[in-house]
Design a protein around this motif. Structure first.
Motif, PDB file in Angstrom:
ATOM      1  N   TRP A  83      11.687   0.104 -12.322  1.00 25.70           N
ATOM      2  CA  TRP A  83      12.007  -0.743 -11.168  1.00 25.70           C
ATOM      3  C   TRP A  83      12.942  -0.017 -10.202  1.00 25.70           C
ATOM      4  CZ3 TRP A  83      16.043  -3.205  -8.650  1.00 25.70           C
ATOM      5  CH2 TRP A  83      15.710  -4.309  -7.852  1.00 25.70           C
ATOM      6  N   ARG A  84      13.905   0.724 -10.762  1.00 24.06           N
ATOM      7  CA  ARG A  84      14.791   1.492  -9.894  1.00 24.06           C
ATOM      8  C   ARG A  84      14.015   2.561  -9.147  1.00 24.06           C
ATOM      9  NH1 ARG A  84      20.594   4.083 -11.539  1.00 24.06           N
ATOM     10  NH2 ARG A  84      20.978   1.864 -11.899  1.00 24.06           N
ATOM     11  N   GLU A  85      13.063   3.190  -9.820  1.00 21.97           N
ATOM     12  CA  GLU A  85      12.240   4.187  -9.148  1.00 21.97           C
ATOM     13  C   GLU A  85      11.420   3.548  -8.028  1.00 21.97           C
ATOM     14  OE1 GLU A  85       8.655   7.342 -10.249  1.00 21.97           O
ATOM     15  OE2 GLU A  85       9.891   6.460 -11.852  1.00 21.97           O
ATOM     16  N   LEU A  86      10.870   2.355  -8.290  1.00 25.78           N
ATOM     17  CA  LEU A  86      10.065   1.663  -7.293  1.00 25.78           C
ATOM     18  C   LEU A  86      10.901   1.296  -6.072  1.00 25.78           C
ATOM     19  CD1 LEU A  86       7.234   0.378  -6.751  1.00 25.78           C
ATOM     20  CD2 LEU A  86       8.112  -1.712  -7.820  1.00 25.78           C
ATOM     21  N   THR A  87      12.120   0.850  -6.289  1.00 32.46           N
ATOM     22  CA  THR A  87      12.981   0.443  -5.173  1.00 32.46           C
ATOM     23  C   THR A  87      13.722   1.617  -4.544  1.00 32.46           C
ATOM     24  OG1 THR A  87      14.807  -0.042  -6.704  1.00 32.46           O
ATOM     25  CG2 THR A  87      13.340  -1.867  -6.110  1.00 32.46           C
TER      26      THR A  87
ATOM     27  N   LYS B 261       0.828  -1.205   0.000  1.00 30.56           N
ATOM     28  CA  LYS B 261       0.000   0.000   0.000  1.00 30.56           C
ATOM     29  C   LYS B 261       0.865   1.259   0.000  1.00 30.56           C
ATOM     30  CE  LYS B 261      -3.892  -2.177   2.432  1.00 30.56           C
ATOM     31  NZ  LYS B 261      -4.689  -2.186   3.685  1.00 30.56           N
ATOM     32  N   SER B 262       1.966   1.212   0.712  1.00 24.78           N
ATOM     33  CA  SER B 262       2.851   2.380   0.789  1.00 24.78           C
ATOM     34  C   SER B 262       3.538   2.666  -0.539  1.00 24.78           C
ATOM     35  CB  SER B 262       3.907   2.161   1.877  1.00 24.78           C
ATOM     36  OG  SER B 262       3.309   2.040   3.146  1.00 24.78           O
ATOM     37  N   LEU B 263       3.717   1.630  -1.362  1.00 25.74           N
ATOM     38  CA  LEU B 263       4.387   1.798  -2.655  1.00 25.74           C
ATOM     39  C   LEU B 263       3.418   2.019  -3.807  1.00 25.74           C
ATOM     40  CD1 LEU B 263       7.073  -1.017  -2.337  1.00 25.74           C
ATOM     41  CD2 LEU B 263       7.569   1.422  -2.593  1.00 25.74           C
TER      42      LEU B 263
ATOM     43  N   ARG C 173      12.837   3.665   0.872  1.00 22.45           N
ATOM     44  CA  ARG C 173      14.117   2.990   0.663  1.00 22.45           C
ATOM     45  C   ARG C 173      14.898   2.857   1.967  1.00 22.45           C
ATOM     46  NH1 ARG C 173      17.745   1.459  -3.189  1.00 22.45           N
ATOM     47  NH2 ARG C 173      19.953   1.725  -2.652  1.00 22.45           N
ATOM     48  N   TRP C 174      14.693   3.803   2.871  1.00 25.94           N
ATOM     49  CA  TRP C 174      15.434   3.789   4.136  1.00 25.94           C
ATOM     50  C   TRP C 174      15.163   2.517   4.937  1.00 25.94           C
ATOM     51  CZ3 TRP C 174      19.299   6.754   5.813  1.00 25.94           C
ATOM     52  CH2 TRP C 174      19.670   6.652   7.166  1.00 25.94           C
ATOM     53  N   VAL C 175      13.965   1.965   4.818  1.00 25.84           N
ATOM     54  CA  VAL C 175      13.637   0.753   5.576  1.00 25.84           C
ATOM     55  C   VAL C 175      13.880  -0.496   4.744  1.00 25.84           C
ATOM     56  CG1 VAL C 175      12.063   1.841   7.187  1.00 25.84           C
ATOM     57  CG2 VAL C 175      11.182   1.036   5.006  1.00 25.84           C
ATOM     58  N   GLY C 176      14.624  -0.381   3.673  1.00 23.57           N
ATOM     59  CA  GLY C 176      15.169  -1.495   2.903  1.00 23.57           C
ATOM     60  C   GLY C 176      16.669  -1.495   3.174  1.00 23.57           C
ATOM     61  N   PRO C 177      17.451  -1.025   2.261  1.00 21.43           N
ATOM     62  CA  PRO C 177      17.093  -0.792   0.861  1.00 21.43           C
ATOM     63  C   PRO C 177      17.237  -2.085   0.066  1.00 21.43           C
ATOM     64  CG  PRO C 177      19.325  -0.034   1.247  1.00 21.43           C
ATOM     65  CD  PRO C 177      18.818  -0.568   2.563  1.00 21.43           C
ATOM     66  N   GLU C 178      16.233  -2.357  -0.780  1.00 19.60           N
ATOM     67  CA  GLU C 178      16.210  -3.549  -1.620  1.00 19.60           C
ATOM     68  C   GLU C 178      16.400  -4.831  -0.805  1.00 19.60           C
ATOM     69  OE1 GLU C 178      18.436  -3.247  -5.297  1.00 19.60           O
ATOM     70  OE2 GLU C 178      18.204  -1.070  -5.317  1.00 19.60           O
ATOM     71  N   LYS C 179      15.664  -4.918   0.266  1.00 20.37           N
ATOM     72  CA  LYS C 179      15.717  -6.112   1.118  1.00 20.37           C
ATOM     73  C   LYS C 179      14.518  -6.103   2.051  1.00 20.37           C
ATOM     74  CE  LYS C 179      19.606  -4.584   2.910  1.00 20.37           C
ATOM     75  NZ  LYS C 179      20.850  -4.422   3.708  1.00 20.37           N
TER      76      LYS C 179
ATOM     77  N   SER D 274      11.907   7.667  -2.133  1.00 20.80           N
ATOM     78  CA  SER D 274      12.903   8.421  -1.371  1.00 20.80           C
ATOM     79  C   SER D 274      12.876   8.171   0.131  1.00 20.80           C
ATOM     80  CB  SER D 274      12.735   9.918  -1.646  1.00 20.80           C
ATOM     81  OG  SER D 274      11.451  10.360  -1.220  1.00 20.80           O
ATOM     82  N   GLN D 275      11.718   7.847   0.698  1.00 23.29           N
ATOM     83  CA  GLN D 275      11.657   7.604   2.140  1.00 23.29           C
ATOM     84  C   GLN D 275      11.564   6.117   2.471  1.00 23.29           C
ATOM     85  OE1 GLN D 275       8.607  10.081   3.876  1.00 23.29           O
ATOM     86  NE2 GLN D 275       9.515  11.959   3.069  1.00 23.29           N
TER      87      GLN D 275
END
Length: 467
Positions: A94-98, A72-74, A104-110, A101-102
């Motif tokens: 896909w890069r934009e999705l991952t 929902k957040s994405l 990504r901090w709770v990832g990133p990509e994971k 800007s905010q």
């Protein structure tokens, strides 16, 4: 690339918390996860035509709601997109999705965020295949190398594989692709089963299931290990005796051990001649896997991992460090189809066979498409390559897998085979579906709506008190 009548814009996205009470019969039980309730965050992408895209990300119960919230957040990154533009340069999208800007901090990509990315991306690729009226494997096979490679984000892996190298690799291996496609349509892709080897199963149940699978013609079996050495020795001895010396056994520890412990434990299991030990230690410990692999290769035991590898970077390092003998991609742990394709391409460059992780909810349905593409367009071989098969929940999908002679037969319906039946979505939605309401009423599961909170509010400057 896209038909003239293709949908033009994404007008909405929905996500639902779908769960199955598989812990009741210990389906999926292993050394780390003794009581999984197989679940998925189920996404539908709506367009301004009748076409929809269906995708999911697999979990094992609690925490599925976190993935739903992450989707929902994405959603704002997806809704409103013009579809032709999105698929003409999917790697940039896909890069934009991952890189929101905010978030990504709770990832990133994971982690949870990346599971949400996978659910969304899988739904988009299902939509793309439906627009082209092709099963996803056929869509991928028919894409020109430049178009397929444009779906991939090469950031962080360019030191191992560039766009240009990926395109050249695909072009180099085109010869014979049409013949290999015909072969797959006729014979299917070979599979192995884990359905008889769950850690919570009794010896009697294991014996009955193994005998049933042998009668059906299965020759490759995987068993869960890692909880108790003597028990593992007994169970491996039992299964090896049941399947005989000519059939193949694999073992899976699901990240249970430290590095030295993994080596020592597997020396005790070596007499049963396992083809591989899967996930012997932490999925993030690249050098630990390399140590285990180096120690076990003289015993004829390979190392397999990837089910919980967070992204293409971990796979890059596993391959660079010669840490795996079998690359086990997962259709949901990474960020969906394009990131998985990146791993296939890197594995091909390093000469490491890919054997997908499957089972769960929808994983078998998805990975068959990926492995078919790999055989036809990239690896050209099934040597040391198998697809895991656990068919317990396959009947919940509109177009479930078709297993014939212990092989996956190529799907024929358009899409990624991810669409669930309406009745399943209605009955298994958590916590309001009929299946869950009945279980709560019988007291077999705790109703989250009736449970007291595990926290209490506190006044400012007072310590937080937990129950």
């Amino acid at each position: 690339m896209m038909s003239a009548q293709s949908a033009t814009r994404i007008r909405g996205l929905s996500v639902r918390d779908i769960r199955f009470p598989t812990s009741m019969d210990l389906l999926g039980s292993d050394s780390i996860h003794p009581d999984p309730d197989y679940s998925c965050a189920y996404v539908i992408i709506y367009t301004d035509t009748m076409l929809k895209g269906h995708g999911l990300s697999f979990t094992i119960g609690r925490g599925n709601d976190l993935v739903v919230m992450a989707v929902k957040s994405l959603a704002h990154v997806v809704v409103g997109r013009e579809i032709r533009a999105l698929f003409s340069d999917f790697g940039s999208f896909w890069r934009e999705l991952t890189s929101e800007s905010q978030l990504r901090w709770v990832g990133p990509e994971k982690g949870v965020i990346h599971l949400a990315v996978a659910a969304i991306t899988n739904a988009l690729f299902d939509l793309w295949a439906r627009i082209e009226t092709k099963p996803l494997w056929k869509l991928l096979v028919d894409l020109e190398p430049e178009v397929l490679v444009s779906t991939i984000d090469f950031r962080y892996i360019g030191d191992v594989l560039t766009k240009e190298e990926a395109i050249a690799l695909l072009r180099e291996r085109r010869e014979g692709a049409a013949k290999r496609e015909v072969e797959m349509l006729q014979n299917g892709y070979p599979a192995y089963t884990t359905a008889c080897g769950w850690l919570g199963y009794s010896d009697e149940k294991i014996t009955r299931l193994v005998q049933d699978f042998l009668t059906q013609g299965w020759r490759h079996f995987k068993v869960k290990v890692g909880q108790d050495l003597e028990d593992d020795i007994r169970r491996c001895r039992l299964i090896r005796k049941l399947i005989g010396n000519d059939n193949v056994l694999m073992v899976d520890a699901n990240q249970k051990w430290d590095v030295d412990q993994a080596v020592e434990w597997m020396r005790h299991l070596a007499p049963f001649r396992p083809l591989w030990i899967e996930e012997p230690t932490s999925p993030d410990d690249v050098l630990g896997h390399a140590t285990v692999a180096k120690a076990l290769r003289p015993l004829g035991i390979g190392v397999a991992t990837g089910e919980m590898a967070q992204n293409r970077v971990i796979f890059k390092q596993l391959l660079q460090a010669d840490a795996i003998d079998f690359c086990q991609i997962d259709a949901c742990r990474m960020g969906g189809v394009p990131e998985v394709l990146a791993v296939y391409l890197m594995a091909a460059k390093f000469g490491v066979p890919v054997c997908p992780h499957a089972g769960g909810v929808g994983l078998c349905e998805m990975v068959q498409h990926l492995q078919l593409w790999d055989y036809i367009c990239l690896s050209g071989s099934t040597d040391k390559r198998l697809i895991e098969y656990v068919g317990s929940l396959g009947h919940h999908f509109r177009f479930g897998v078709n297993i014939k002679n212990c092989s996956y037969m190529p799907p024929k319906f358009p899409g990624y085979s991810t669409e669930m039946k309406r009745e399943t979505l209605k009955d298994h939605e958590y916590p309001y579906g009929a299946v869950w309401r009945d279980l709560f009423a019988q007291g077999l599961f705790r109703d989250p709506k009736a449970a007291p909170p595990s926290w209490i509010e506190h006044k400012e400057d007072e310590p937080v008190t937990h129950r």
